[in-house]
Motif scaffolding. Structure first.
Motif, PDB file in Angstrom:
ATOM      1  N   ALA A 192      58.946  64.067 -97.972  1.00  0.00           N
ATOM      2  CA  ALA A 192      57.498  63.857 -97.995  1.00  0.00           C
ATOM      3  C   ALA A 192      56.972  63.905 -99.425  1.00  0.00           C
ATOM      4  CB  ALA A 192      56.798  64.897 -97.122  1.00  0.00           C
ATOM      5  N   CYS A 195      57.643  60.678-101.037  1.00  0.00           N
ATOM      6  CA  CYS A 195      56.728  59.652-100.532  1.00  0.00           C
ATOM      7  C   CYS A 195      55.418  59.658-101.310  1.00  0.00           C
ATOM      8  CB  CYS A 195      56.441  59.874 -99.043  1.00  0.00           C
ATOM      9  SG  CYS A 195      57.788  59.472 -97.920  1.00  0.00           S
ATOM     10  N   MET A 272      55.239  64.935 -92.395  1.00  0.00           N
ATOM     11  CA  MET A 272      55.372  63.519 -92.696  1.00  0.00           C
ATOM     12  C   MET A 272      54.036  62.787 -92.581  1.00  0.00           C
ATOM     13  SD  MET A 272      58.480  63.591 -93.566  1.00  0.00           S
ATOM     14  CE  MET A 272      58.536  61.867 -94.056  1.00  0.00           C
ATOM     15  N   THR A 275      51.615  62.534 -95.647  1.00  0.00           N
ATOM     16  CA  THR A 275      51.828  61.538 -96.692  1.00  0.00           C
ATOM     17  C   THR A 275      50.922  60.329 -96.505  1.00  0.00           C
ATOM     18  OG1 THR A 275      53.543  60.303 -95.501  1.00  0.00           O
ATOM     19  CG2 THR A 275      54.261  62.220 -96.787  1.00  0.00           C
TER      20      THR A 275
END
Length: 337
Positions: A192, A195, A272, A275
């Protein structure tokens, strides 16, 4: 059936939306045993990579890697250091907390400058993070989409031997508690962070095309992350089998428990999702279909000697896992039902 070409369209659309703000996007492929997660993940990666390769070829675009290591981010900064060296990790130490779902992964510095992150499963389930000069492959070998499998975080059979009830642990291998969920969650945190790294674009002709922008922003400031795989011949995890490097811009995470609402697993989706660069494919499939698929798979892999034995194994373990994820699943908005 999942239309992987349509899903690839969605992936590239999200990649285009986020290419200026996020170094990577993530795709979560979730479903019960036998639902086709691995096949779908492979097809998505093949489709996205093929489109990228076709663009490079048709437009004679070259791939290069920016040398921006001075702006490297330490994605392991928040992980506590271990009190001893990695050479002093003993099996008895690992076995003492093998069932501790609250165990906090620790990091070690290796002699080659890498950071090793170790959870409750010990070195077999460890993660290696390394700032390295990545060799630029031939343009035809560059892959921007990559599968990040969950299988490498199966606890080793030696770890299962030290559960309070080792017989049940072995019988239920593949159930949530038989994974190093602590270190898999830590991996998701690291991914993450990558990202959310803001891409730096090299001077080039102005372009709004997503693939042009990717080629102008590959950077070795992004560390390589080595994750374990699962060796089916050894029936145990293998260290650092898969490498996620600076050329990986689409992470395809596939696994049963990515939306499971228990212990460490329930934290994966929020991490997640934070992000703002995520797609979810949640596969729902009839139990009778996966029963036959998984039973045949057990025979092929040697876990069962006959289809009937494979069916028994499915009903005693895989079916229980399938029903668990259906009963205790987070309910985010999904791309597919």
């Amino acid at each position: 059936m999942v239309n992987t070409a349509s899903l690839a369209d969605k992936v590239i659309e999200l990649l285009s939306d986020k290419v200026d703000s996020n170094y990577r996007i993530a795709v979560l492929i979730v479903g019960p045993p036998g639902s086709g997660k691995s096949t779908i993940s492979e097809e998505i990666c093949e489709e996205v990579n093929a489109r990228f390769q076709a663009y490079l070829s048709e437009n004679q675009v070259k791939v290069h890697l920016q040398d921006t290591r001075e702006s490297s981010v330490d994605i392991c900064e928040g992980i506590p250091f271990a009190s001893s060296s990695i050479e002093k990790i003993t099996e008895s130490e690992v076995f003492s907390h093998v069932e501790d779902e609250g165990y906090v992964p620790h990091k070690y510095n290796s002699k080659d400058g890498a950071t090793i992150v170790v959870g409750r499963g010990g070195l077999p389930n460890s993660i290696q993070v390394k700032h390295e000069k990545v060799k630029v492959p031939n343009d035809s070998a560059v892959r921007i989409a990559q599968i990040v499998p969950m299988d490498g975080f199966h606890l080793s059979r030696k770890c299962l031997d030290h559960f309070k009830n080792p017989l049940i642990a072995h019988q239920r291998r593949g159930s949530p508690q038989t994974f190093d969920s602590n270190n898999y969650l830590q991996l998701c945190k690291l991914l993450a962070e990558t990202c959310e790294i803001k891409p730096h674009f090299s001077p080039s002709k102005s372009s709004s095309n997503v693939f042009d922008k990717l080629c102008a922003s590959f950077s070795d400031a992004v560390p390589s992350i080595y994750v374990p795989g699962f060796d089916h011949s050894l029936k145990d995890p293998s260290k650092y089998q898969h490498c996620i490097n600076a050329f990986t811009r689409v992470l395809v995470l596939e696994g049963l428990y990515l939306l499971l609402d228990v212990e460490n697993w329930r934290e994966i989706y929020p991490i997640m999702k934070s992000t703002d660069a995520i797609i979810i494919c949640n596969i729902d499939i009839d139990e009778k279909v996966i029963e036959q698929r998984v039973a045949r798979r057990h025979v092929i892999s040697g876990l069962a000697q006959s289809l009937e034995e494979g069916l028994e194994r499915f009903r005693a373990n895989d079916l229980l896992n399938a029903r668990l994820i259906k009963k205790k699943q987070l309910r985010p908005m999904t791309l597919l039902p």
